[in-house]
Write an enzyme that holds these catalytic residues in place. Structure first.
Site, short mmCIF file in Angstrom:
data_model
loop_
_atom_site.label_atom_id
_atom_site.label_comp_id
_atom_site.label_asym_id
_atom_site.label_seq_id
_atom_site.Cartn_x
_atom_site.Cartn_y
_atom_site.Cartn_z
N CYS A 193 -24.10 -42.76 -3.89
CA CYS A 193 -25.32 -42.70 -3.08
C CYS A 193 -25.50 -44.02 -2.32
O CYS A 193 -24.71 -44.32 -1.44
CB CYS A 193 -26.51 -42.36 -3.98
N ASP A 251 -25.46 -31.28 1.01
CA ASP A 251 -26.23 -32.52 0.89
C ASP A 251 -27.19 -32.60 2.07
O ASP A 251 -26.79 -32.86 3.20
CB ASP A 251 -25.28 -33.71 0.89
N HIS A 253 -26.17 -33.38 -2.96
CA HIS A 253 -26.09 -34.81 -3.16
C HIS A 253 -26.05 -35.10 -4.66
O HIS A 253 -26.53 -34.33 -5.47
CB HIS A 253 -27.32 -35.46 -2.53
#
Length: 299
Positions: A176, A232, A267
């Site tokens: 991330c 995502d 994600h």
């Protein structure tokens, strides 16, 4: 004795200490040492969270100096090996160095690496103490300069080189927020390879974040494998296309970089302690990461 057992002895109630004060101190210590999860993480998916034993490893908290500041970090390495270890920098998510990141370091150590995860927000605040993600981002994460992060990662490499690591065999990986940093560091330092897990690729330039991965893609020092999810919502697929085009126009390391985009995958699919975890893509991505490092001379 395993690290967790040692910690339970170290952080037991002090003489005369209240239960509430002791609990607060235990929470803080456990987070600092990579045991326990950041307060903003909820819910914790205990049924999927992976726990990697420290048996056969040396692991724990260290500090190293960068421009007069003591940067805390969690590290793990195979026990009994004091020289020549390949090094992997593990760059944390927005939640800092908590149990998931520490466990990832232990996984790399089981594979033969000296893995080190610096707390890259240490100057700005303690991410473990924030219960709200929005406040964490505005009060801590949003105040961290890229230049500071690059210097702290340089310091981690230097520390690793003085503690059994081979600085000619350095890789970087991150998740991330750390996925974006992985791309930046691959353009900043002479790393052999990188693996970026769902890191943002484009963005507006600012004083603290003057350039983004797409701006630096053409001049990577080592090829990067990007592991992303097609579902995502925070990283549109067209930004991956922009990054691919920038890499194709770059140097040898840029052109050798690759993407794997997992269908119907959100994600944070590698974050086994969160509802976003997807076992198939996470395990496939991990296998690809280890193979990528080996292929590019970090093993």
């Amino acid at each position: 004795m395993q690290l967790e057992a040692v910690l339970e002895e170290v952080i037991s109630l002090a003489p005369g200490e209240s239960t509430e004060a002791g609990a607060t101190r235990r929470t803080a210590l456990k987070t600092v040492l990579g045991v326990g999860y950041a307060a903003a993480v909820s819910p914790i998916m205990a049924q999927t969270a992976i726990r990697t034993s420290a048996d056969g490893l040396v692991a724990g908290e260290v500090q190293y100096d960068v421009a007069g500041f003591k940067v805390p970090a969690y590290y793990a390495a195979p026990k009994g090996k004091t020289r020549g270890l390949p090094v992997v920098l593990v760059v944390h998510e927005i939640f800092g160095v908590h149990e998931y990141i520490a466990d990832t370091c232990r996984r790399f150590a089981k594979a033969g690496y000296l893995a080190i995860a610096p707390e890259l927000y240490a100057r700005q605040g303690d991410p473990a103490q924030y219960g709200e993600i929005a406040k964490l981002i505005s009060e801590v994460v949003g105040k961290v300069p890229d230049a500071q992060v690059m210097a702290d990662l340089d310091g981690a490499v230097k520390w690793a080189g003085a503690h059994g690591g081979d600085v000619a065999k350095v890789a970087v990986t991150g998740f991330c927020w750390g996925g974006r940093i992985t791309w930046l560091y691959a353009a900043h330092a002479p790393v052999k390879a990188g693996v970026a897990w769902y890191g943002r690729l484009v963005g507006e330039a600012s004083e603290l974040t003057p350039r983004h991965p797409v701006d630096l893609a053409a001049k990577l020092n080592g090829p990067v494998l990007g592991l992303y999810g097609a579902a995502d919502g925070g990283i549109p697929l067209d930004t991956i296309d922009k990054m691919k085009a920038a890499l194709a126009a770059g140097n040898d390391a840029a052109r050798a970089s690759q993407f794997v985009v997992y269908p119907d995958t959100p994600h944070a699919f590698h974050a086994d302690y969160r509802p976003s975890y997807r076992k198939g893509p996470a395990e496939d991505g991990w296998a690809r990461a280890l193979a990528w490092f080996k292929t590019h001379g970090v093993a």
